[in-house]
Design an enzyme around this catalytic site. Structure first.
Site, PDB file in Angstrom:
ATOM      1  N   LEU A 211       0.868  -1.169   0.000  1.00  0.00           N
ATOM      2  CA  LEU A 211       0.000   0.000   0.000  1.00  0.00           C
ATOM      3  C   LEU A 211       0.907   1.221   0.000  1.00  0.00           C
ATOM      4  CD1 LEU A 211      -2.755  -0.933   2.650  1.00  0.00           C
ATOM      5  CD2 LEU A 211      -2.908  -1.069   0.153  1.00  0.00           C
ATOM      6  N   ASP A 212       0.555   2.235  -0.785  1.00  0.00           N
ATOM      7  CA  ASP A 212       1.358   3.450  -0.835  1.00  0.00           C
ATOM      8  C   ASP A 212       1.511   4.056   0.553  1.00  0.00           C
ATOM      9  OD1 ASP A 212       1.442   3.101  -3.563  1.00  0.00           O
ATOM     10  OD2 ASP A 212      -0.121   4.574  -3.989  1.00  0.00           O
ATOM     11  N   ILE A 213       2.524   4.871   0.730  1.00  0.00           N
ATOM     12  CA  ILE A 213       2.805   5.438   2.047  1.00  0.00           C
ATOM     13  C   ILE A 213       1.634   6.272   2.567  1.00  0.00           C
ATOM     14  CG2 ILE A 213       3.955   7.505   1.127  1.00  0.00           C
ATOM     15  CD1 ILE A 213       5.947   7.204   3.509  1.00  0.00           C
TER      16      ILE A 213
END
Length: 248
Positions: free
Chosen positions: A104-106
């Site tokens: 998952l993106d930051i």
């Protein structure tokens, strides 16, 4: 379960490197069934022998499965020199080889499975298995009238990547400056995929949260940064053929 070398047993349980385990054994800090054991290469039965380090029992766990509500600002990695990692949030883990299943993106929140079960991870991440992943998002910009149809047909992203068919459900259509709220179901996990899909439609994702992956749904009681072990039923459901579907 087959026999394991004592140093492998303790290394997998996060007690140190093999050279450190060997030194600990030499100093008499490790015992097997109450008897000091100085041979780090000795083989033991994980389910039968009792291993202690400095008098502390070290139980063996082959696999661990955790559901994490990933918060923003944390990276989906096992280690990182700049940011806190999702693995560091699992404070009472027993094994030292856990990893996140997918990324998952930051700045993305939500469901993330943390485990050391490589076979299960492969099943869940393979596009051929058609495992649904559902995301909640807030979207700025006006969604095209044909957004649902275009998602279902598959989009061509800016770099020419063609996405698999996705299902879009509009929960609330944005008005004036208010963002729209949607649910998007996809079956793959390309780099920044959800954000890039909406960019193709002329919109921008301002908030993104993964709600489910296959049969596993995010526990509503978990706040961002909190986690819990998976139940036996959740593990069985993830592994069952009914939830990890073969190619149509």
């Amino acid at each position: 379960m087959k026999e394991l070398r004592l140093d492998k047993y303790l290394t997998e349980m996060g007690e140190g490197t093999r050279s450190q385990i060997k030194e600990m054994a030499r100093k008499g800090r490790i015992s097997v069934d109450g008897i000091p054991e100085k041979r780090a290469e000795r083989k033991i039965h994980p389910e039968q022998n009792q291993v202690t380090v400095d008098g502390r029992l070290v139980s063996y766990v082959r696999y661990e499965y955790y559901m994490l509500n990933k918060p923003q600002g944390v990276v989906s990695a096992t280690e990182d020199s700049r940011y806190e990692t999702v693995i560091s949030l699992i404070g009472d883990r027993k094994r030292d080889d856990l990893f996140p299943v997918g990324r998952l993106d930051i700045d993305t929140e939500g469901l993330l499975l943390i485990t050391n079960d490589g076979d299960l991870a492969h099943q869940l991440l393979s596009p051929k298995k058609h495992v649904d992943k559902i995301y909640f998002a807030r979207i700025e910009g006006e969604l095209p009238a044909d957004a649902k149809r275009r998602m279902e047909e598959g989009l061509v992203l800016s770099d020419g990547t063609v996405t698999m068919p996705a299902y879009l459900e509009v929960l609330e259509q944005g008005k004036e400056e208010e963002p729209s709220e949607i649910l998007l179901t996809i079956r793959e996990g390309k780099f920044h995929q959800v954000k890039r899909m909406f960019e193709t439609l002329g919109c921008r994702v301002v908030y993104l949260k993964r709600m489910s992956m296959g049969s596993l749904a995010l526990d509503e009681v978990l706040k961002p940064g909190e986690y819990r072990p998976l139940s036996e039923e959740e593990i069985r459901n993830l592994k069952s053929h009914g939830n990890v579907r073969g190619q149509d």
